[in-house]
Write an enzyme that holds these catalytic residues in place. Structure first.
Site, PDB file in Angstrom:
ATOM      1  N   GLY A   1      21.480   5.392 -47.597  1.00  0.00           N
ATOM      2  CA  GLY A   1      22.160   5.826 -48.814  1.00  0.00           C
ATOM      3  C   GLY A   1      21.257   5.625 -50.034  1.00  0.00           C
TER       4      GLY A   1
ATOM      5  CE  LYS B   1      24.634   2.460 -57.565  1.00  0.00           C
ATOM      6  NZ  LYS B   1      23.745   1.600 -56.774  1.00  0.00           N
TER       7      LYS B   1
ATOM      8  CG  ASP C   1      19.747   0.186 -57.402  1.00  0.00           C
ATOM      9  OD1 ASP C   1      20.061  -0.710 -58.203  1.00  0.00           O
ATOM     10  OD2 ASP C   1      20.563   0.989 -56.919  1.00  0.00           O
TER      11      ASP C   1
HETATM   12  P1  NAP Z   1      25.804   4.419 -50.031  1.00  0.00           P
HETATM   13  O1  NAP Z   1      24.937   5.413 -50.743  1.00  0.00           O
HETATM   14  O2  NAP Z   1      27.248   4.694 -49.852  1.00  0.00           O
HETATM   15  O3  NAP Z   1      25.122   4.182 -48.568  1.00  0.00           O
HETATM   16  C1  NAP Z   1      25.708   3.308 -47.654  1.00  0.00           C
HETATM   17  C2  NAP Z   1      24.856   3.241 -46.376  1.00  0.00           C
HETATM   18  O4  NAP Z   1      25.467   2.276 -45.507  1.00  0.00           O
HETATM   19  C3  NAP Z   1      24.795   4.555 -45.601  1.00  0.00           C
HETATM   20  O5  NAP Z   1      23.556   4.628 -44.951  1.00  0.00           O
HETATM   21  C4  NAP Z   1      25.933   4.376 -44.587  1.00  0.00           C
HETATM   22  O6  NAP Z   1      25.716   5.086 -43.372  1.00  0.00           O
HETATM   23  C5  NAP Z   1      25.855   2.909 -44.288  1.00  0.00           C
HETATM   24  N1  NAP Z   1      27.153   2.362 -43.886  1.00  0.00           N
HETATM   25  C6  NAP Z   1      28.288   2.318 -44.628  1.00  0.00           C
HETATM   26  N2  NAP Z   1      29.289   1.740 -43.941  1.00  0.00           N
HETATM   27  C7  NAP Z   1      28.767   1.412 -42.723  1.00  0.00           C
HETATM   28  C8  NAP Z   1      29.322   0.798 -41.561  1.00  0.00           C
HETATM   29  N3  NAP Z   1      30.609   0.403 -41.499  1.00  0.00           N
HETATM   30  N4  NAP Z   1      28.512   0.625 -40.489  1.00  0.00           N
HETATM   31  C9  NAP Z   1      27.205   1.015 -40.530  1.00  0.00           C
HETATM   32  N5  NAP Z   1      26.640   1.620 -41.605  1.00  0.00           N
HETATM   33  C10 NAP Z   1      27.412   1.807 -42.698  1.00  0.00           C
HETATM   34  O7  NAP Z   1      25.743   2.996 -50.738  1.00  0.00           O
HETATM   35  P2  NAP Z   1      24.505   2.352 -51.552  1.00  0.00           P
HETATM   36  O8  NAP Z   1      24.674   2.671 -52.998  1.00  0.00           O
HETATM   37  O9  NAP Z   1      23.235   2.729 -50.881  1.00  0.00           O
HETATM   38  O10 NAP Z   1      24.812   0.796 -51.397  1.00  0.00           O
HETATM   39  C11 NAP Z   1      24.625   0.136 -50.148  1.00  0.00           C
HETATM   40  C12 NAP Z   1      24.836  -1.372 -50.338  1.00  0.00           C
HETATM   41  O11 NAP Z   1      23.815  -1.895 -51.192  1.00  0.00           O
HETATM   42  C13 NAP Z   1      26.178  -1.734 -51.013  1.00  0.00           C
HETATM   43  O12 NAP Z   1      26.689  -2.889 -50.386  1.00  0.00           O
HETATM   44  C14 NAP Z   1      25.797  -2.060 -52.424  1.00  0.00           C
HETATM   45  O13 NAP Z   1      26.661  -3.021 -53.025  1.00  0.00           O
HETATM   46  C15 NAP Z   1      24.414  -2.681 -52.219  1.00  0.00           C
HETATM   47  N6  NAP Z   1      23.581  -2.579 -53.423  1.00  0.00           N
HETATM   48  C16 NAP Z   1      23.143  -3.742 -53.977  1.00  0.00           C
HETATM   49  C17 NAP Z   1      22.356  -3.706 -55.110  1.00  0.00           C
HETATM   50  C18 NAP Z   1      21.863  -4.987 -55.701  1.00  0.00           C
HETATM   51  O14 NAP Z   1      21.500  -4.988 -56.881  1.00  0.00           O
HETATM   52  N7  NAP Z   1      21.815  -6.064 -54.950  1.00  0.00           N
HETATM   53  C19 NAP Z   1      22.010  -2.467 -55.690  1.00  0.00           C
HETATM   54  C20 NAP Z   1      22.480  -1.290 -55.083  1.00  0.00           C
HETATM   55  C21 NAP Z   1      23.275  -1.365 -53.948  1.00  0.00           C
HETATM   56  P3  NAP Z   1      26.007   6.683 -43.245  1.00  0.00           P
HETATM   57  O15 NAP Z   1      24.808   7.376 -43.804  1.00  0.00           O
HETATM   58  O16 NAP Z   1      26.189   6.861 -41.795  1.00  0.00           O
HETATM   59  O17 NAP Z   1      27.265   6.933 -44.062  1.00  0.00           O
END
Ligand code: NAP
Length: 291
Positions: A133, A70, A106
């Site tokens: 994120g 992304k 999103d």
């Molecule tokens: P991303 O850009 O990789 O961001 C992930 C975030 O989660 C960051 O803030 C990260 O913290 C934090 N994180 C990751 N692992 C962690 C852990 N073990 N403990 C605590 N914090 C943690 O990912 P994203 O694209 O934003 O997606 C995040 C989630 O949303 C995913 O599960 C994704 O499947 C879901 N999502 C769902 C939809 C939907 O349509 N329902 C749409 C988009 C995303 P740091 O900054 O410290 O790395």
């Protein structure tokens, strides 16, 4: 039926084998009578540039982008819509003539899902987002656009939380934005926060333990939104919230509406939401279970 004139759409990511998007999109195109097909395409990070060149050369109408591409896909495109700039991430590529433009649907998907399941006065509510994120930023910007008065960002690392805070302060000077660096939620953080959003992958797979809520601070007036999807029933986070009488929203509603927004961008037509919802429901069993 695929013919010589069938339009191409799809999703790039790694992995994509469990994605619900192909089923949801193909069901929508069939119901809309559109000659288009949506295919999952696993793309390794090292091949991303070649994959974008392929999307261009093969004349794709549009492509969704998922983890882990992304962010990395943005500089490979010809331009970015404001939704992608604000989120700092692209989840939808739209062909505009010869150009490929990065969008992010999103935030729009989150708001549409929230409005289906929560009270219409939510824009006056203070919010809390766990994560900083791409998904967190899309949701934060979308809530700020709706006029929420304040936002607390809780994130594991400081750097990303500060970047997110800075972005919001620049764009929305009247929004009060605080950050708290932590991987968990302490009871005080929930105080007066009516909208609580998990935008981390915590609880997404058997390897990632779910986020725990300080449930003694939850009330019926709050809504707990988990962007993670549940294979069957609810995510562990939703279950905790429901026990305390709070409203909840799982990630499937947002998945549905971000997909619908992508179809609208690609076809300029209104997508059949109920057909898409049923297509997702019929594949819920394919989603890996959280512990
Ligand atoms: P991303 O850009 O990789 O961001 C992930 C975030 O989660 C960051 O803030 C990260 O913290 C934090 N994180 C990751 N692992 C962690 C852990 N073990 N403990 C605590 N914090 C943690 O990912 P994203 O694209 O934003 O997606 C995040 C989630 O949303 C995913 O599960 C994704 O499947 C879901 N999502 C769902 C939809 C939907 O349509 N329902 C749409 C988009 C995303 P740091 O900054 O410290 O790395």
């Amino acid at each position: 039926m695929i013919t010589g004139t069938t339009g191409l759409a799809g999703i790039i990511g790694d992995p994509v084998s469990h994605s619900l998007s192909p089923r949801m999109h193909n069901a929508a195109y069939a119901a809309m009578g559109i000659d288009m097909v949506y295919v999952p395409m696993r793309v390794d990070g090292a091949d991303l540039e070649a994959a974008v060149a392929g999307i261009r050369a093969l004349g794709f109408v549009g492509v969704n982008v998922t983890i882990p591409h992304k962010l990395a896909v943005a500089p490979l495109l010809d331009g970015l819509h404001d939704s992608a700039v604000a989120a700092g991430a692209v989840n939808t590529i739209v062909r505009d003539g010869e150009a490929l433009i990065g969008h992010n649907t999103d935030g729009e998907g989150f708001i549409a899902a929230l409005e289906e399941s929560f009270t219409p006065d939510y824009p006056s509510s203070p919010a809390l987002i766990v994560g900083a994120g791409g998904a967190a930023r899309s949701v934060g910007v979308a809530l700020a656009e709706k006029g929420i008065p304040s936002l607390l960002i809780v994130n594991r690392s400081r750097g990303r939380a500060e970047e997110f805070q800075e972005l919001l302060r620049e764009r929305y000077p009247h929004l009060e934005v605080e950050i708290h660096v932590s991987s968990s939620l302490d009871p005080d953080s929930l105080r007066e926060r009516r909208i609580i959003v998990n935008a981390t992958p915590l609880g997404m797979s058997p390897d990632l333990k779910p986020l725990r809520l300080p449930v003694d601070r939850l009330s019926k007036d709050q809504v707990v939104c988990d962007l993670v999807y549940a294979g069957s029933g609810r995510t562990p986070l939703e279950s905790q919230a429901i026990e305390k009488g709070a409203a909840t929203m799982g990630g499937l509603g947002m998945l549905l509406h971000q997909g619908a927004a992508a179809i609208q961008l690609w076809t300029k037509r209104k997508p059949p939401l109920e057909v898409m919802r049923q297509a997702i429901e019929s594949r819920r069993g394919d989603i890996p279970q959280a512990p």
